[in-house]
Design a protein around this motif. Structure first.
Motif, PDB file in Angstrom:
ATOM      1  N   PRO A   1     -67.534  28.866  71.502  1.00  8.90           N
ATOM      2  CA  PRO A   1     -67.020  29.472  70.261  1.00  8.90           C
ATOM      3  C   PRO A   1     -68.120  29.558  69.198  1.00  8.90           C
ATOM      4  N   THR A   2     -67.959  30.512  68.272  1.00  5.69           N
ATOM      5  CA  THR A   2     -68.913  30.610  67.170  1.00  5.69           C
ATOM      6  C   THR A   2     -68.777  29.395  66.259  1.00  5.69           C
ATOM      7  N   THR A   3     -69.828  29.107  65.533  1.00  7.98           N
ATOM      8  CA  THR A   3     -69.889  27.933  64.670  1.00  7.98           C
ATOM      9  C   THR A   3     -69.932  28.379  63.213  1.00  7.98           C
ATOM     10  N   LEU A   4     -69.260  27.630  62.362  1.00  7.64           N
ATOM     11  CA  LEU A   4     -69.341  27.902  60.929  1.00  7.64           C
ATOM     12  C   LEU A   4     -70.489  27.103  60.332  1.00  7.64           C
ATOM     13  N   LEU A   5     -71.449  27.802  59.755  1.00  3.26           N
ATOM     14  CA  LEU A   5     -72.558  27.141  59.073  1.00  3.26           C
ATOM     15  C   LEU A   5     -72.475  27.457  57.589  1.00  3.26           C
ATOM     16  N   ASP A   6     -72.658  26.434  56.747  1.00  4.97           N
ATOM     17  CA  ASP A   6     -72.706  26.727  55.321  1.00  4.97           C
ATOM     18  C   ASP A   6     -74.090  27.288  54.986  1.00  4.97           C
ATOM     19  N   ILE A   7     -74.216  27.810  53.784  1.00  5.95           N
ATOM     20  CA  ILE A   7     -75.455  28.493  53.394  1.00  5.95           C
ATOM     21  C   ILE A   7     -76.679  27.573  53.472  1.00  5.95           C
ATOM     22  N   PRO A   8     -76.601  26.330  52.981  1.00  5.21           N
ATOM     23  CA  PRO A   8     -77.785  25.471  53.107  1.00  5.21           C
ATOM     24  C   PRO A   8     -78.231  25.280  54.553  1.00  5.21           C
ATOM     25  N   ALA A   9     -77.263  25.111  55.468  1.00  6.90           N
ATOM     26  CA  ALA A   9     -77.624  24.931  56.880  1.00  6.90           C
ATOM     27  C   ALA A   9     -78.243  26.208  57.442  1.00  6.90           C
ATOM     28  N   LEU A  10     -77.708  27.360  57.053  1.00  4.02           N
ATOM     29  CA  LEU A  10     -78.236  28.630  57.522  1.00  4.02           C
ATOM     30  C   LEU A  10     -79.667  28.838  57.018  1.00  4.02           C
ATOM     31  N   LYS A  11     -79.907  28.456  55.779  1.00  6.05           N
ATOM     32  CA  LYS A  11     -81.258  28.601  55.230  1.00  6.05           C
ATOM     33  C   LYS A  11     -82.241  27.640  55.897  1.00  6.05           C
ATOM     34  N   GLU A  12     -81.768  26.448  56.245  1.00  6.19           N
ATOM     35  CA  GLU A  12     -82.662  25.512  56.939  1.00  6.19           C
ATOM     36  C   GLU A  12     -83.018  26.033  58.322  1.00  6.19           C
ATOM     37  N   LEU A  13     -82.074  26.714  58.976  1.00  2.48           N
ATOM     38  CA  LEU A  13     -82.367  27.338  60.267  1.00  2.48           C
ATOM     39  C   LEU A  13     -83.451  28.398  60.093  1.00  2.48           C
ATOM     40  N   ALA A  14     -83.327  29.198  59.040  1.00  6.48           N
ATOM     41  CA  ALA A  14     -84.344  30.214  58.751  1.00  6.48           C
ATOM     42  C   ALA A  14     -85.675  29.564  58.383  1.00  6.48           C
ATOM     43  N   ARG A  15     -85.615  28.495  57.593  1.00 10.43           N
ATOM     44  CA  ARG A  15     -86.843  27.832  57.149  1.00 10.43           C
ATOM     45  C   ARG A  15     -87.601  27.221  58.335  1.00 10.43           C
ATOM     46  N   LEU A  16     -86.859  26.721  59.323  1.00 10.27           N
ATOM     47  CA  LEU A  16     -87.486  26.172  60.526  1.00 10.27           C
ATOM     48  C   LEU A  16     -88.427  27.198  61.142  1.00 10.27           C
TER      49      LEU A  16
ATOM     50  N   ILE B   1     -95.036  16.562  68.076  1.00  9.09           N
ATOM     51  CA  ILE B   1     -94.802  15.943  66.765  1.00  9.09           C
ATOM     52  C   ILE B   1     -94.422  17.011  65.746  1.00  9.09           C
ATOM     53  N   ARG B   2     -95.149  18.134  65.746  1.00  8.07           N
ATOM     54  CA  ARG B   2     -94.822  19.228  64.818  1.00  8.07           C
ATOM     55  C   ARG B   2     -93.417  19.747  65.061  1.00  8.07           C
ATOM     56  N   GLY B   3     -93.104  20.001  66.322  1.00  8.83           N
ATOM     57  CA  GLY B   3     -91.786  20.526  66.641  1.00  8.83           C
ATOM     58  C   GLY B   3     -90.672  19.585  66.235  1.00  8.83           C
ATOM     59  N   ALA B   4     -90.861  18.291  66.478  1.00 10.95           N
ATOM     60  CA  ALA B   4     -89.855  17.298  66.091  1.00 10.95           C
ATOM     61  C   ALA B   4     -89.684  17.260  64.579  1.00 10.95           C
ATOM     62  N   ASP B   5     -90.778  17.378  63.856  1.00  9.67           N
ATOM     63  CA  ASP B   5     -90.705  17.396  62.388  1.00  9.67           C
ATOM     64  C   ASP B   5     -89.930  18.621  61.902  1.00  9.67           C
ATOM     65  N   TYR B   6     -90.217  19.777  62.490  1.00  8.98           N
ATOM     66  CA  TYR B   6     -89.510  20.997  62.106  1.00  8.98           C
ATOM     67  C   TYR B   6     -88.004  20.849  62.331  1.00  8.98           C
ATOM     68  N   LEU B   7     -87.642  20.340  63.505  1.00  9.68           N
ATOM     69  CA  LEU B   7     -86.227  20.237  63.855  1.00  9.68           C
ATOM     70  C   LEU B   7     -85.506  19.179  63.030  1.00  9.68           C
ATOM     71  N   SER B   8     -86.171  18.086  62.745  1.00 13.34           N
ATOM     72  CA  SER B   8     -85.520  17.018  61.986  1.00 13.34           C
ATOM     73  C   SER B   8     -85.136  17.479  60.582  1.00 13.34           C
ATOM     74  N   ALA B   9     -85.839  18.489  60.067  1.00 10.70           N
ATOM     75  CA  ALA B   9     -85.541  19.007  58.727  1.00 10.70           C
ATOM     76  C   ALA B   9     -84.493  20.118  58.757  1.00 10.70           C
ATOM     77  N   CYS B  10     -83.978  20.409  59.946  1.00  7.45           N
ATOM     78  CA  CYS B  10     -83.015  21.509  60.112  1.00  7.45           C
ATOM     79  C   CYS B  10     -81.689  20.926  60.613  1.00  7.45           C
ATOM     80  N   PRO B  11     -80.731  20.664  59.711  1.00 12.81           N
ATOM     81  CA  PRO B  11     -79.482  19.982  60.099  1.00 12.81           C
ATOM     82  C   PRO B  11     -78.788  20.533  61.338  1.00 12.81           C
ATOM     83  N   PRO B  12     -78.672  21.857  61.541  1.00 17.77           N
ATOM     84  CA  PRO B  12     -77.962  22.332  62.733  1.00 17.77           C
ATOM     85  C   PRO B  12     -78.627  21.948  64.050  1.00 17.77           C
ATOM     86  N   LEU B  13     -79.931  21.631  64.004  1.00 14.89           N
ATOM     87  CA  LEU B  13     -80.678  21.352  65.235  1.00 14.89           C
ATOM     88  C   LEU B  13     -81.369  19.989  65.219  1.00 14.89           C
TER      89      LEU B  13
END
Length: 408
Positions: free
Chosen positions: A209-224, A88-100
């Motif tokens: 191929p590499t992916t283009l992430l905007d800053i909000p998405a990159l920060k959500e990855l870090a926040r996860l 449940i915790r893991g799913a919550d973390y990922l659901s708040a992270c758009p790239p994942l």
């Protein structure tokens, strides 16, 4: 909006390495689960997109696990009460992270029995995908004791036989049948060797191929991952996020802006990612640390540096995050860097980290008052450890920074 080229495959692999640190002695669990799940999916002729997705879900399936004691349960028994909590915790973390976020549902049910999934309202395709993670996860639990001893080639027939007895109960019959077919060869098990796992993951990633992430998405990855780190202890709740807020505000006060400012915040979010290796027994210890415990704690900033190098190989984020325990006179850790090697951004994150830690309750002391904290920072400036300009800038608006430290 500023975008950043990110090798998402390398990023997920590196972050899986961070999750592996929770096991302390049992590493690469996520990678083995990922490789096995992908092999079974390919045997079932799943699409390449689905095979890649299950690979990434496998590497991240335990992102809800921060504590060593909980990790031990994962690696010692097929089922146990409370197994669903980390799902449940893991799913919550990922659901708040758009790239994942697309992996969230699979993580949510990856310790749910097949017979219970069938009785639920979960979509059948999702049932298969999440149950494949469960199957690969439990196979790894059964094989792990024999990987280090070299006895896996004599023991794997018993593992296959045990899994077969759970067909239709814990695991989907078609998944068990596919596993039994591809696992009845030595190569399946020998591929679990650490160097072969790493080679195979690099080979898979070389075609993506590499992916283009905007800053909000990159920060959500870090926040996860900051959330995973901070969940190790109630005493570090939201520590990384609050350090990131303080560091960002300090950087703004120094006139830093644009992408550089965003990188400061990301480095603040990820500065303690290496602490996943440190047992909560050490983090929560109310008394002084032993020399051995202190050595374990000291290595976390080096682990942070090395992990982030794999994700942000073309930025200074690994330096700014990994140097947060260095000092201006060169007696910090892990590199003993001095003034010349420490950018302003490094010095900002160091001050932000100390300021927030002193404002937060810890097992060995209560929350410190703002007056006490400012005196403490000034004493560190006088001893040559902290940058006088950064501390002065914080002091100018100390009440604001204290609110950021205690309220996020």
């Amino acid at each position: 909006m500023q975008q950043q080229h990110v090798d998402i495959h390398n990023a997920i692999t590196a972050l899986s390495c961070a999750l592996d640190l929770v096991g302390v002695d049992e590493v690469r669990h996520g990678k083995r689960v990922a490789i096995m799940a992908r092999a079974i999916a390919r045997h079932l002729n799943w699409s390449e997109v689905d095979c890649l997705s299950i690979l990434y879900a496998g590497m991240l399936h335990d992102c809800g696990v921060s504590r060593v004691h909980e990790h031990h349960q994962l690696t010692e028994t097929l089922e146990w009460d409370g197994a669903e909590d980390h799902c449940i915790r893991g799913a919550d973390y990922l659901s708040a992270c758009p790239p994942l976020a697309h992996l969230s549902a699979e993580i949510r049910y990856h310790h749910t029995r097949w017979e219970d999934l069938l009785a639920s309202s979960v979509d059948h395709r999702l049932c298969l995908r999440t149950n494949l993670l469960y199957l690969a996860d439990r196979i790894d639990m059964l094989q792990a004791p024999f990987l280090s001893t070299g006895h896996i080639l004599t023991e794997y027939p018993a593992i296959i036989a045990q899994i077969k007895t759970l067909s239709g109960i814990l695991f989907a019959p078609e998944l068990v049948d596919a596993f039994a077919e591809i696992a009845d060869v030595e190569a399946f098990w020998l591929a679990m060797e650490p160097e072969y796992l790493d080679e195979d993951l690099r080979s898979i990633g070389s075609h993506i191929p590499t992916t283009l992430l905007d800053i909000p998405a990159l920060k959500e990855l870090a926040r996860l991952f900051s959330r995973v780190v901070d969940a190790k202890s109630p005493y570090t709740d939201e520590h990384s996020q609050r350090v990131a807020h303080i560091a960002r505000q300090l950087a703004m006060d120094f006139g830093i802006k644009g992408y550089e400012l965003e990188q400061v915040e990301i480095a603040g979010l990820l500065h303690d990612i290496g602490k996943l290796r440190v047992s909560e027994d050490i983090i929560d210890k109310p008394g002084s640390l032993t020399p051995e415990e202190r050595a374990t704690m000291h290595r976390h900033s080096y682990d942070t540096f090395r992990i982030l190098q794999r994700v942000f190989d073309d930025s200074k984020i690994p330096l700014w995050a990994g140097f947060h325990h260095e000092t201006l006179i060169g007696d910090g850790y892990p590199f003993k860097n001095g003034t010349k090697e420490l950018d302003l951004e490094c010095r900002i994150i160091t001050v932000a980290d100390i300021f927030q830690a002193l404002a937060q309750e810890r097992p060995y002391r209560h929350t410190m008052s703002l007056e006490y904290i400012l005196d403490d920072l000034q004493s560190r400036v006088a001893s040559g450890h902290l940058d006088a300009g950064v501390v002065a800038k914080l002091t100018e608006n100390a009440a604001l920074y204290y609110r950021l430290a205690v309220a996020g």
